[in-house]
Design an enzyme around this catalytic site. Structure first.
Site, PDB file in Angstrom:
ATOM      1  N   ASP A   1     -10.630   0.806 -24.472  1.00 15.46           N
ATOM      2  CA  ASP A   1     -10.852   0.621 -23.028  1.00 15.46           C
ATOM      3  C   ASP A   1     -10.979   1.961 -22.314  1.00 15.46           C
ATOM      4  O   ASP A   1     -10.360   2.941 -22.727  1.00 15.46           O
ATOM      5  CB  ASP A   1      -9.615  -0.037 -22.384  1.00 15.46           C
ATOM      6  CG  ASP A   1      -9.593  -1.533 -22.540  1.00 15.46           C
ATOM      7  OD1 ASP A   1     -10.639  -2.106 -22.865  1.00 15.46           O
ATOM      8  OD2 ASP A   1      -8.514  -2.110 -22.329  1.00 15.46           O
TER       9      ASP A   1
ATOM     10  N   PRO B   1       0.817  -1.221   0.000  1.00 11.93           N
ATOM     11  CA  PRO B   1       0.000   0.000   0.000  1.00 11.93           C
ATOM     12  C   PRO B   1       0.851   1.272   0.000  1.00 11.93           C
ATOM     13  O   PRO B   1       0.333   2.366  -0.244  1.00 11.93           O
ATOM     14  CB  PRO B   1      -0.825  -0.117   1.292  1.00 11.93           C
ATOM     15  CG  PRO B   1      -0.254  -1.244   2.070  1.00 11.93           C
ATOM     16  CD  PRO B   1       0.580  -2.077   1.161  1.00 11.93           C
TER      17      PRO B   1
ATOM     18  N   GLU C   1       2.338  -7.835   8.799  1.00 11.59           N
ATOM     19  CA  GLU C   1       2.355  -6.425   9.195  1.00 11.59           C
ATOM     20  C   GLU C   1       3.295  -5.589   8.332  1.00 11.59           C
ATOM     21  O   GLU C   1       3.300  -4.376   8.423  1.00 11.59           O
ATOM     22  CB  GLU C   1       2.810  -6.308  10.662  1.00 11.59           C
ATOM     23  CG  GLU C   1       1.928  -7.033  11.641  1.00 11.59           C
ATOM     24  CD  GLU C   1       0.543  -6.404  11.732  1.00 11.59           C
ATOM     25  OE1 GLU C   1       0.463  -5.171  11.717  1.00 11.59           O
ATOM     26  OE2 GLU C   1      -0.433  -7.162  11.805  1.00 11.59           O
TER      27      GLU C   1
HETATM   28  N1  ADE Z   1      -0.953  -4.997   0.080  1.00 13.43           N
HETATM   29  C1  ADE Z   1      -1.875  -4.624   0.977  1.00 13.43           C
HETATM   30  N2  ADE Z   1      -2.632  -3.637   0.516  1.00 13.43           N
HETATM   31  C2  ADE Z   1      -2.194  -3.363  -0.755  1.00 13.43           C
HETATM   32  C3  ADE Z   1      -2.571  -2.446  -1.749  1.00 13.43           C
HETATM   33  N3  ADE Z   1      -3.562  -1.557  -1.568  1.00 13.43           N
HETATM   34  N4  ADE Z   1      -1.895  -2.455  -2.916  1.00 13.43           N
HETATM   35  C4  ADE Z   1      -0.884  -3.329  -3.111  1.00 13.43           C
HETATM   36  N5  ADE Z   1      -0.471  -4.210  -2.193  1.00 13.43           N
HETATM   37  C5  ADE Z   1      -1.116  -4.231  -1.025  1.00 13.43           C
END
Ligand code: ADE
Length: 228
Positions: A164, A86, A113
């Site tokens: 697309d 993330p 984590e």
């Molecule tokens: N791992 C956990 N959340 C994620 C996300 N939003 N994008 C990519 N990998 C992740």
């Protein structure tokens, strides 16, 4: 193209990669996908892949050694290594097109984590599929593989992904099939006209209308990028 996925949950990929377009692309030899359990690269007898944080703190952290060993075993000169996290750059269709030009991708699925920061030394791109946190990188890896594989030459009709959504910063135009009149909702007259030029103009107008209405952020970005 060759894609190697490194994960602690290889079984999660079995169904997804054995269906539809991804399956077809593999049968046509447009892509070779291998899913590896990086626990197989853990060298201690318990095959430990995670450990406590140095300095204290909650949760277990992915250890660097198995991931380094796995990447070192699979990497070639032309390989690009992707970590799904993330904290990565937000994934979009432009990035999918760029990745579809590569010869070999290694995709590392983060988990638990977090991961030992030294893993980043191995990585060319950190990618996030959205500003929300999933339990691991497996679902993002599936999203990435699906979006890249469908763009490989010969997998789907090129015409189909040129129109697309997002390809030129616009959403796709509305499409219809039969019946022409469904519960009083009629297919737009112009599509029945057989006039290709007029249909193309109408579709372009609809793309713009739809993008302005549903994704004003995309429209604004396109306006700035193209200095409209
Ligand atoms: N791992 C956990 N959340 C994620 C996300 N939003 N994008 C990519 N990998 C992740």
């Amino acid at each position: 193209m060759k894609i190697d996925v490194l994960t602690l949950f290889p079984d999660m990929f079995l169904e997804v990669f054995e269906h539809s377009i991804i399956k077809k692309a593999q049968s046509l030899k447009k892509v070779e996908i291998q899913v590896h359990n990086f626990r197989d690269y853990a060298f201690d007898k318990h095959q430990q892949v995670d450990d406590y944080q140095v300095g204290g703190g909650p949760g277990m952290v992915l250890k660097p050694e198995p991931i380094y060993l796995a990447v070192e075993a699979l990497r070639k000169l032309e390989t690009k290594v992707i970590l799904l996290t993330p904290q990565g750059q937000l994934y979009d269709q432009k990035r999918a097109y760029d990745l579809a030009k590569e010869k070999h991708l290694i995709i590392i699925c983060g988990h638990y984590e977090g991961f030992d920061e030294r893993i980043l030394d191995l990585v060319d791109y950190e990618i996030s599929i959205g500003d929300y946190v999933l339990t691991g990188g497996e679902i993002p890896a599936m999203v990435l593989v699906d979006s890249v594989v469908r763009l490989l030459p010969g997998v789907i009709q090129e015409e189909s992904h040129l129109t697309d959504s997002f390809t030129d910063g616009l959403l796709d135009y509305p499409v219809y099939t039969k019946p022409i009149d469904f519960r009083g909702m009629k297919v737009p007259e112009i599509l029945l006209s057989g006039h290709h030029q007029k249909i193309a103009t109408w579709r372009r107008e609809k793309q713009i209308e739809k993008t302005k209405q549903k994704r004003p952020d995309l429209w604004e970005k396109r306006r700035i990028d193209e200095k409209i």
